[in-house]
Every structure is written in C-alpha cells, then in structure tokens.
Scaffold this motif. Structure first.
Motif, PDB file in Angstrom:
ATOM      1  N   MET A   1       0.866  -1.126  -0.120  1.00  0.00           N
ATOM      2  CA  MET A   1      -0.009   0.166  -0.055  1.00  0.00           C
ATOM      3  C   MET A   1       0.794   1.438   0.014  1.00  0.00           C
ATOM      4  SD  MET A   1      -3.152   0.901  -0.161  1.00  0.00           S
ATOM      5  CE  MET A   1      -4.153   2.228   0.193  1.00  0.00           C
ATOM      6  N   LYS A   2       1.938   1.173   0.740  1.00  0.00           N
ATOM      7  CA  LYS A   2       2.790   2.459   0.998  1.00  0.00           C
ATOM      8  C   LYS A   2       3.409   2.612  -0.398  1.00  0.00           C
ATOM      9  CE  LYS A   2       7.158   3.634   3.060  1.00  0.00           C
ATOM     10  NZ  LYS A   2       7.978   3.399   4.007  1.00  0.00           N
ATOM     11  N   GLU A   3       3.656   1.659  -1.129  1.00  0.00           N
ATOM     12  CA  GLU A   3       4.512   2.012  -2.340  1.00  0.00           C
ATOM     13  C   GLU A   3       3.354   2.603  -3.434  1.00  0.00           C
ATOM     14  OE1 GLU A   3       4.426  -1.170  -1.000  1.00  0.00           O
ATOM     15  OE2 GLU A   3       6.482  -1.166  -0.396  1.00  0.00           O
ATOM     16  N   LEU A   4       2.403   2.031  -3.345  1.00  0.00           N
ATOM     17  CA  LEU A   4       1.218   2.528  -4.322  1.00  0.00           C
ATOM     18  C   LEU A   4       0.913   4.173  -4.017  1.00  0.00           C
ATOM     19  CD1 LEU A   4      -1.403  -0.114  -4.568  1.00  0.00           C
ATOM     20  CD2 LEU A   4       0.232   0.285  -6.214  1.00  0.00           C
ATOM     21  N   ILE A   5       0.719   4.374  -2.954  1.00  0.00           N
ATOM     22  CA  ILE A   5       0.793   5.745  -2.362  1.00  0.00           C
ATOM     23  C   ILE A   5       2.014   6.839  -2.801  1.00  0.00           C
ATOM     24  CG2 ILE A   5       0.638   7.416  -0.644  1.00  0.00           C
ATOM     25  CD1 ILE A   5      -1.107   5.372   1.133  1.00  0.00           C
ATOM     26  N   LEU A   6       3.205   6.198  -2.637  1.00  0.00           N
ATOM     27  CA  LEU A   6       4.390   6.750  -3.079  1.00  0.00           C
ATOM     28  C   LEU A   6       4.421   6.910  -4.785  1.00  0.00           C
ATOM     29  CD1 LEU A   6       7.118   5.288  -0.714  1.00  0.00           C
ATOM     30  CD2 LEU A   6       6.057   7.657  -0.736  1.00  0.00           C
ATOM     31  N   LEU A   7       3.904   5.684  -5.317  1.00  0.00           N
ATOM     32  CA  LEU A   7       3.858   5.958  -6.707  1.00  0.00           C
ATOM     33  C   LEU A   7       2.957   7.239  -7.399  1.00  0.00           C
ATOM     34  CD1 LEU A   7       4.580   4.640  -9.661  1.00  0.00           C
ATOM     35  CD2 LEU A   7       2.652   3.201  -9.434  1.00  0.00           C
TER      36      LEU A   7
END
Length: 191
Positions: A1-7
């Motif tokens: 989830m964190k990676e998607l928000i950063l993306l």
C-alpha cells in the motif's frame, strides 16, 4: 500500500508530467486561460489517462505480450486513447455543452496529447502490474490537472497586472510555466 501511495504522489507532484517531463504542453498552454475550462480539461484528462492506463495494460499483458505483437503497442494504444476521447467528447457535447464549447479544438487534441500516450508507454516500460498502471495513470493525470488549474489561476490574476509590452501574451505565460516548473523541481528527491 505504501508503494502505491508513493507511486501516486511521485507521479503527480515529484515527476509532474507537464512541469518536469514536458509532456502535454499544447493543452496545458492552450486551455489554461480560465480556471473553469482548465478544471474541465483536467477532469477529462484524468478520466482518459486513468481508463487508458487500465485498458492498455490489459491489452498489453493479455494480448500483445503473449502473442509477440509488442511492436504494435504504440498503434494499439493510440486507437484505445482515440476511442476514449471520442467517448468523453460525446458525453460533454450531450451533458456539459458549455464546457464542450469552451474546450473547443483542445478536446480532440487529448487524442494526440503526448502525456496520455507517454503514460501508457511508460507503464509498459516500467513493467508495472495492472493496479500500478492505474495508480500511476491516475496520479499523473491528477498532476496534470493540478498544474493546469494553477496556471489558469495565475493567468487570471496576471490579466490585472501591469506587464511590460514585450512580455504580454504568450511570453508571460511561458515565463510563468517556467517558474512553475522550477517550483515543482523543488519536490525532486522527496520521494
């Protein structure tokens, strides 16, 4: 989830498609005279880029890559984008006539907007999965919408300022866009 928000945040702010990659400048400069028109164009671009990211990633992953026709990706992606823009144009013409008239020639230009095609091609190049493609496309489109609305707001305020004759018209708009790009460059390295 964190990676998607950063993306999403990275594609919208840090790597803004207009201000750092310089894609989609034609509608960015052409439709940013009024905030309402810019917001309408931003909404149309959000819809087209997000749906195009989803559809093109499905087509690439399940049709082009398995059959070995990856060399046709640019043509197929352009056809998908053109179909989506036609859908948006028909919807606006029927339901939001004033926005359709104010966007004018720039609405069909979404088809050839290099930002839309650039996102679809970048999704393939980066090897994103389908969810990442949609998140990246949505984030990029939101970044485009934010940039065009900010420029439109600044252009509305500039009309009331005393500008030297040499800077009136397109010159001050390009200077403003350049200053916006420098401001957004300040976000580099954050993500």
């Amino acid at each position: 989830m964190k990676e998607l928000i950063l993306l999403a945040v990275g594609s919208a702010i840090v790597n803004n498609v207009v201000l750092s990659q310089f894609l989609g400048l034609c509608p960015f400069l052409g439709v940013s005279k009024k905030t309402e028109t810019a917001a309408g164009m931003g909404g149309a671009v959000i819809f087209v880029i997000t749906i195009a990211s989803f559809v093109t990633s499905l087509i690439y992953k399940f049709i082009l890559a398995p059959t070995g026709f990856t060399y046709l990706q640019t043509i197929v992606f352009i056809l998908v984008i053109a179909a989506l823009v036609q859908f948006v144009e028909m919807f606006l013409k029927k339901n939001v006539k004033s926005l359709y008239n104010s966007l004018g020639v720039y609405l069909p230009l979404i088809t050839t907007n290099c930002a839309v095609l650039g996102v679809a091609l970048k999704n393939v190049t980066n090897g994103y999965n389908i969810l990442e493609c949609v998140i990246y496309g949505f984030g990029t489109a939101v970044g485009f919408a934010v940039a065009i609305v900010i420029l439109a707001g600044i252009r509305e305020k500039i009309e009331y300022n005393d500008i030297p004759e040499a800077f009136k018209g397109s010159a001050i708009v390009l200077v403003t866009a350049g200053l916006m790009a420098i401001a957004f460059f300040g976000f580099s390295g954050v993500i």
